[in-house]
Design an enzyme around this catalytic site. Structure first.
Site, PDB file in Angstrom:
ATOM      1  N   CYS A 130       0.808  -1.228   0.000  1.00 32.02           N
ATOM      2  CA  CYS A 130       0.000   0.000   0.000  1.00 32.02           C
ATOM      3  C   CYS A 130       0.844   1.283   0.000  1.00 32.02           C
ATOM      4  O   CYS A 130       0.565   2.223  -0.750  1.00 32.02           O
ATOM      5  CB  CYS A 130      -0.949   0.004   1.192  1.00 32.02           C
ATOM      6  N   HIS A 161      -3.176   6.093   4.576  1.00 30.45           N
ATOM      7  CA  HIS A 161      -1.762   6.260   4.916  1.00 30.45           C
ATOM      8  C   HIS A 161      -1.288   7.621   4.403  1.00 30.45           C
ATOM      9  O   HIS A 161      -1.709   8.081   3.340  1.00 30.45           O
ATOM     10  CB  HIS A 161      -0.902   5.199   4.222  1.00 30.45           C
TER      11      HIS A 161
END
Ligand code: 25A
Ligand code: L14
Length: 349
Positions: free
Chosen positions: A133, A257
């Site tokens: 990710c 994130h």
């Protein structure tokens, strides 16, 4: 090779997990051409029903015969499960897009971010790996800058949400916050840090804290997550000697994130030029207005598809350098969405 069809039989491996549930919503949102959808998970989820296009679908236990008649597998049940079971999917004639780290660095397996290296998909032999990710969201702006002026060196610090470690850790942070709110101190939940029966990969209290460790440590004192960013970025961008150093930090945020990215470039680039170049790259939205205090933040980016970039500015400590702040939904662009974009490339081939 995937046979061209009007509609495909799709299996979701790890369907009940944090990424698995995003697979289902995104397949539905994008109206992916599905004939049969098969939901696979562990024994724990046997008999559970999940909603897909307003229909209740039962979860089946994953085993080696789960892939009969399946065209496309979307896998996110951890690296061990992918290593054990995807070879059976290949045998059954399916093409798998794998979210786990199992096959990413295998030279025979493409590692793909559709905006960056779609061409890599062509050489697949039944498995295509979906990158980590943190790597996915970083390579979009890196690729934009690299095409314009060339990149020499990258230093990245990540601020990764708890959902990256799976559904169990989302619940764990929730439980910690509730427990702490009943006390008069924000620390010292001590031996109760890890709830009974929960998977906690953090080792420490995450609520009201920062943990500079994601995944396990390796010999060079970096974590595996940090080295994934180095090695996967080199493979996706096809720059085997790219200088890159990462520090990955877990933060008490549920979704999305964030990353502070410092890039040393080969040629000088101004803030204004960088903004225009990044804006012009597919899949990126620039949110950067110092006068209005505007920049991307995880709380606003949760549930969004694009990679958001802000705080773009020249690094005045070197002749040619840039700083930027990059935020994306780790379960969507960082996982399920990127994998489904890969599947869309496959069926368009
Ligand atoms: O090894 P990797 O590749 O680095 O990945 C490790 C983990 O990271 C997540 C994913 O967790 C994975 O398991 N992940 C992977 N790629 C990711 C990415 N790109 C990523 N996260 C972000 N970005 P997850 O929680 O999202 O998904 C777990 C899924 O895997 C299923 N599963 C587990 N073991 C399995 C299996 N499926 C088949 N066979 C097996 N042996 C799991 O299904 C889930 O769908 P489940 O049935 O085990 O869990 C259903 C629900 O139960 C919770 N739960 C799980 N364990 C416990 C638990 N609850 C209480 N106690 C537990 N011990 C789950 O959270 C889920 O809600
Ligand atoms: O390699 O714990 O894709 O946040 C991504 C999520 C590794 C763990 C991967 C986490 C995983 C990571």
């Amino acid at each position: 090779m995937l046979k061209k069809k009007k509609k495909y039989n799709v299996a979701v491996m790890g369907a009940t997990g944090a990424v698995g549930s995003q697979f289902l919503s995104i397949l539905e949102e994008r109206d992916f051409p599905i004939d049969e959808i098969r939901l696979l998970a562990s024994e724990r989820s046997e008999g559970k029903k999940l909603l897909f296009k307003k229909q209740e679908i039962g979860v089946q236990v994953l085993d080696k015969d789960s892939f009969k008649g399946i065209d496309i597998v979307l896998a996110s049940a951890g690296a061990a499960r992918s290593k054990d079971f995807l070879p059976f999917a290949v045998k059954a004639g399916a093409v798998s897009v794998d979210n786990s780290s199992a096959f990413r660095m295998d030279p025979d397996i493409p590692l793909v971010v559709p905006e960056v290296n779609p061409h890599a998909i062509k050489r697949h032999k039944g498995i295509i790996a979906n990158p980590n990710c943190s790597t996915i969201q970083m390579v979009l702006p890196l690729c934009a800058i690299h095409k314009a002026v060339g990149i020499k060196r990258v230093i990245v610090t990540t601020f990764q949400s708890v959902s990256g470690a799976g559904q169990g850790n989302i619940l764990e942070m929730e439980a910690q916050v509730i427990r702490i709110s009943k006390k008069d101190s924000h620390h010292g939940i001590g031996e109760h840090t890890v709830s009974k029966g929960m998977i906690n990969r953090f080792h420490h209290q995450i609520a009201y804290n920062l943990i500079p460790q994601i995944d396990v440590f390796i010999e060079n004192a970096y974590t595996k997550e940090e080295m994934k960013m180095v090695n996967e970025t080199r493979k996706i961008m096809e720059i085997p000697d790219l200088a890159l150093s990462a520090t990955c930090v877990r933060v008490p945020v549920y979704y999305a994130h964030s990353e502070s990215v410092n890039i040393e470039t080969k040629k000088k680039i101004t803030r204004k030029e960088a903004i225009d170049i990044i804006k012009g790259f597919p899949g990126i939205v620039v949110v950067d207005d110092p006068e209005k205090n505007e920049y991307p933040m995880p709380i606003n980016i949760e549930g969004k598809d694009e990679v958001f970039v802000g705080r773009i500015r020249e690094d005045e400590s070197v002749a040619c350098g840039l700083n930027m702040w990059v935020v994306a939904d780790n379960l969507r662009k960082g996982a399920a969405l990127n994998a489904i974009q890969i599947a869309e490339l496959l069926i368009a081939e």
